[in-house]
Write an enzyme that holds these catalytic residues in place. Structure first.
Site, short mmCIF file in Angstrom:
data_model
loop_
_atom_site.label_atom_id
_atom_site.label_comp_id
_atom_site.label_asym_id
_atom_site.label_seq_id
_atom_site.Cartn_x
_atom_site.Cartn_y
_atom_site.Cartn_z
N SER A 1 4.85 -14.39 13.15
CA SER A 1 4.05 -13.24 12.72
C SER A 1 2.91 -13.65 11.77
O SER A 1 3.09 -14.49 10.89
CB SER A 1 4.96 -12.25 12.01
OG SER A 1 4.20 -11.16 11.54
N GLY B 1 -2.15 -10.38 2.46
CA GLY B 1 -1.70 -9.08 1.94
C GLY B 1 -1.45 -8.05 3.04
O GLY B 1 -1.75 -6.87 2.88
N CYS C 1 8.21 -8.17 1.15
CA CYS C 1 7.24 -7.25 0.54
C CYS C 1 7.75 -6.71 -0.80
O CYS C 1 8.94 -6.51 -0.98
CB CYS C 1 7.01 -6.04 1.43
SG CYS C 1 6.79 -6.43 3.12
N LYS D 1 14.02 -11.04 8.24
CA LYS D 1 13.29 -12.28 7.90
C LYS D 1 13.31 -12.50 6.40
O LYS D 1 12.81 -11.67 5.63
CB LYS D 1 11.85 -12.18 8.42
CG LYS D 1 11.05 -13.45 8.15
CD LYS D 1 9.73 -13.43 8.90
CE LYS D 1 8.90 -14.65 8.59
NZ LYS D 1 7.62 -14.64 9.31
N ASN E 1 10.04 -17.23 5.32
CA ASN E 1 8.69 -16.74 5.10
C ASN E 1 7.99 -17.76 4.18
O ASN E 1 8.55 -18.80 3.87
CB ASN E 1 8.74 -15.34 4.47
CG ASN E 1 7.54 -14.50 4.89
OD1 ASN E 1 6.41 -14.97 4.85
ND2 ASN E 1 7.79 -13.26 5.29
N GLY F 1 3.19 -24.36 6.64
CA GLY F 1 2.74 -25.60 7.25
C GLY F 1 3.75 -26.72 7.02
O GLY F 1 4.77 -26.53 6.36
N GLY G 1 6.80 -24.74 9.01
CA GLY G 1 6.23 -26.07 9.18
C GLY G 1 6.45 -26.73 10.52
O GLY G 1 6.14 -27.91 10.68
C1 LIG Z 1 -2.04 -16.22 7.57
C2 LIG Z 1 -0.57 -15.90 7.60
C3 LIG Z 1 -0.15 -14.58 7.73
C4 LIG Z 1 1.20 -14.25 7.77
N1 LIG Z 1 1.58 -12.96 7.93
C5 LIG Z 1 2.91 -12.64 8.04
C6 LIG Z 1 3.34 -11.31 8.32
O1 LIG Z 1 2.52 -10.39 8.47
N2 LIG Z 1 4.68 -11.06 8.39
C7 LIG Z 1 5.60 -12.05 8.25
O2 LIG Z 1 6.80 -11.79 8.36
N3 LIG Z 1 5.22 -13.33 8.03
C8 LIG Z 1 3.90 -13.65 7.92
N4 LIG Z 1 3.52 -14.95 7.71
C9 LIG Z 1 4.57 -15.99 7.55
C10 LIG Z 1 4.81 -16.76 8.84
O3 LIG Z 1 5.24 -15.91 9.88
C11 LIG Z 1 5.84 -17.88 8.61
O4 LIG Z 1 7.04 -17.30 8.15
C12 LIG Z 1 5.40 -18.91 7.60
O5 LIG Z 1 4.02 -19.15 7.71
C13 LIG Z 1 6.15 -20.23 7.73
O6 LIG Z 1 5.96 -20.80 9.01
P1 LIG Z 1 4.84 -21.94 9.31
O7 LIG Z 1 5.01 -23.01 8.27
O8 LIG Z 1 5.13 -22.39 10.70
O9 LIG Z 1 3.52 -21.27 9.18
C14 LIG Z 1 2.17 -15.29 7.66
C15 LIG Z 1 1.75 -16.62 7.54
C16 LIG Z 1 0.40 -16.94 7.53
C17 LIG Z 1 -0.01 -18.38 7.41
#
Ligand SMILES: Cc1cc2nc3c(=O)[nH]c(=O)nc-3n(C[C@H](O)[C@H](O)[C@H](O)COP(=O)(O)O)c2cc1C
Ligand SMILES: Cc1cc2nc3c(=O)[nH]c(=O)nc-3n(C[C@H](O)[C@H](O)[C@H](O)COP(=O)(O)OP(=O)(O)OC[C@H]3O[C@@H](n4cnc5c(N)ncnc54)[C@H](O)[C@@H]3O)c2cc1C
Ligand code: FES
Lengths: 304, 244
Positions: free
Chosen positions: A21, A72, A131, A166, A193, A218, A245
């Site tokens: 997401s 946000g 949130c 989550k 998250n 990341g 990540g």
């Molecule tokens: C730009 C951005 C926006 C995100 N928006 C949401 C969101 O709306 N809802 C949510 O549950 N997680 C959100 N996340 C969290 C990601 O879904 C994920 O949990 C987090 O980035 C860790 O995974 P990654 O390291 O693969 O990015 C967001 C992450 C990023 C980078």
């Protein structure tokens, strides 16, 4: 049923890779780049009851091996998602989609989920409890077992779809929160998250993000996420989705060995638009090299 | 938008801070001035965005200033090295309202997208005046290149060591049917306040994805939230809300 397929709360996924997401919008930008039906599924942008503008700019910073965001929860609101995004999505995505839900009160979560319950395209509800709770002094729902359970219960009451909660990693005891969600009726857990973080600009000597802090994601967070998936999957009896990540097929396998039954890929999509497709395509060869016949067989395999 | 591998065919300094890089590869997604590209650099998680300065059938040019570790690392990339690039990002300047004497105003590397724009406006037979703003004489670049297009070129320096002393606004008393500006946010705001005509600006901001999915770059405008990487970076003066 292929060697990549896994089960997620009673729905079969062709492969365990779910786009996370907030990094995949509502799918259409990626559908212009590749056929997103190759995904296990994707989780759409966190959706709230009302439209939200999000935080002031800058909302993005970089860290070694990752990024920070303070978007946000900018989103058009659940009614617009149902009226515009889901019908558009139906034109190019044939699989059940994961609906990511956010709220600032227990009632808001329930109201958003109730509306999404009526949408046949939605396969799972992924409830983002990171949130801030406006009735709880702004503390995140995800930082305390009781409020996490309250959200889970309220959502559970309005939907028959699988509820995946989550979790936020910004807590002292992730296991107690996961258990509270399971006890309150969650069908699955996804984690993590983003990790609360910050950067300062050396030239201006001011925080880079207008919001001061943001969420780190990341490759930098992968070991942290893996450790939490390991702990949580030990403690609960419901499926756990691992994320944080992941950027390669090897990462997917490592996360599954730690106990994840499926994974999500987030930030990697932002820097390599074909990241999910590339990972899915790379999986069979990596499995061959590692002597893995099918992915279902390795879930939690590191615990044996 | 397209992701593909480009080969560096030129990478040389223009001034102590600025360099020019030309990259060869599939440019089919690049459609006009105002658009940008996003370069993946080894060792950096996020891509680095740069406006396209010019393009032909198999290459494009960027002008970049050293602003931090990523752009510093770019200066060391030898000709022949390969870069993973997203091309065809963002919108383009609209030339339909330019009138017969458009004014193009650049701060530092803001000259980059205006160069391609100037070339097209000249090809359409417009009288083009260009104001290039720098901090001092040694930082000046692309003055001759704009002149070679047949533009009237005015250079301003903040320390007065070359051209007109002061900021670009010190040279804005020129005949002007419409303006185009690219530079720091402060400069964009000052130019928009001073300008008596309408115009367009290219607004830079820290980006996440660069292709419209992360909402990392949304700014509020009179016409609602706009993603600077997808609905921008070119905005009209009238739609900008300066107090965000
Ligand atoms: C730009 C951005 C926006 C995100 N928006 C949401 C969101 O709306 N809802 C949510 O549950 N997680 C959100 N996340 C969290 C990601 O879904 C994920 O949990 C987090 O980035 C860790 O995974 P990654 O390291 O693969 O990015 C967001 C992450 C990023 C980078
Ligand atoms: C649409 C667009 C077009 C641009 N065109 C040009 C151009 O033609 N020539 C040029 O010299 N520069 C241009 N920039 C700015 C350029 O992208 C930054 O100077 C560069 O990314 C800095 O990287 P760094 O690693 O050296 O700096 P660092 O400060 O180390 O970078 C850290 C992070 O912040 C981001 N960042 C830092 N400064 C800026 C900035 N001013 N704007 C946007 N992101 C920033 C980086 O991309 C990176 O993600 C443009 C920016 C955008 C958004
Ligand atoms: S930078 Fe991701 S939407 Fe603009």
């Amino acid at each position: 049923m292929g060697r990549l397929s896994v089960d997620l709360c009673g729905i079969e996924l062709d492969n365990p890779v779910i786009a996370a997401s907030g990094t995949f919008g509502y799918g259409c930008e990626f559908a212009e780049i590749y056929d997103i039906n190759c995904l296990g599924t994707f989780s759409f942008k966190g959706t709230t009851l009302e439209p939200r503008m999000g935080n002031p700019l800058p909302r993005i910073a970089e860290g070694r091996g990752g990024m920070l965001n303070s978007v946000g929860l900018q989103n058009p609101g659940v009614d617009a998602v149902i009226a515009e995004e889901l019908p558009r999505l139906a034109r190019f995505f044939r699989k059940p989609v994961m609906a990511n839900v956010s709220g600032f009160s227990v009632e808001e979560y329930a109201q958003v989920c109730e509306k999404l319950e009526a949408q046949p395209q939605v396969g799972w509800l992924e409830v983002n409890i990171s949130c801030p709770n406006v009735h709880g002094g702004g503390m995140s729902f995800g930082t305390d077992p009781e409020s996490a359970a309250a959200v889970t219960r309220a959502v559970r009451a309005v939907t028959a779809k699988p509820v995946i909660v989550k979790l936020s990693p910004n807590v002292t005891d992730i296991v107690s929160i996961a258990r509270a969600c399971e006890d309150a009726g969650a069908d699955g857990i996804s984690l993590i998250n983003t990790v609360m973080a910050m950067r300062i600009d050396l030239n201006t000597r001011q925080p880079v993000l207008a919001n001061l802090t943001g969420g780190l994601s990341g490759p930098a967070v992968f070991p942290l996420a893996l450790r939490m998936v390991w702990q949580v999957s030990d403690a609960v009896h419901i499926p756990v989705i691992g994320l944080g990540g992941i950027s390669s097929a090897e990462d997917v396998i490592e996360m599954m060995l730690a106990g994840a039954c499926a994974v999500e890929v987030g930030s990697a999509n932002l820097v390599r638009p074909t990241a999910c497709r590339d990972i899915i395509e790379a999986l069979p060869a990596v499995m061959d090299r590692l002597g893995i016949d099918n992915l279902k067989s390795i879930i939690g395999g590191a615990k044996a | 938008m397209k992701q593909s591998i480009f080969t560096i065919i030129e990478n040389r300094p223009l001034s102590p801070k600025a360099s020019r890089m030309r990259l060869q590869g599939d440019v089919s997604a690049i459609t006009g001035p105002g658009q940008f590209v996003d370069l993946a650099l080894d060792g950096f998680f996020l891509r680095r965005p740069f406006s396209v300065c010019d393009a032909d059938s198999n290459s494009f040019t960027i002008l970049y200033e050293r602003a931090g570790q990523g752009t510093e690392a770019m200066t060391a990339l030898p000709v022949g090295s390969k870069l993973d690039v997203l091309t065809g990002l963002g919108n383009t300047f609209d030339r339909t309202e330019a009138g017969d004497h458009p004014l193009l105003i650049a701060g530092g590397s803001g000259a980059s997208p205006l160069y391609w724009l100037a070339r097209l406006l000249r090809a359409e037979g417009k009288n083009v005046t260009v104001i290039l703003g720098f901090s001092s004489k040694e930082e000046v670049f692309y003055e001759e290149e704009f002149r070679a297009l047949g533009c009237e070129v005015l250079v301003t320096t903040e320390d007065g060591s070359y051209g007109i002393p002061g900021f670009v606004t010190a040279a804005m008393d020129r005949p002007c049917s419409y303006f185009y500006v690219c530079g720091s946010k402060l400069m964009l705001r000052e130019v928009c306040r001073r300008a008596e005509t309408s115009g367009q600006l290219s607004m830079a901001q820290r980006l996440g994805c660069g292709f419209g999915v992360c909402m990392g770059c949304t700014c509020q405008t009179v016409s609602g939230g706009k993603r600077l990487c997808k609905d921008g970076p070119v905005l009209r003066k009238e739609e900008v809300l300066w107090d965000d």
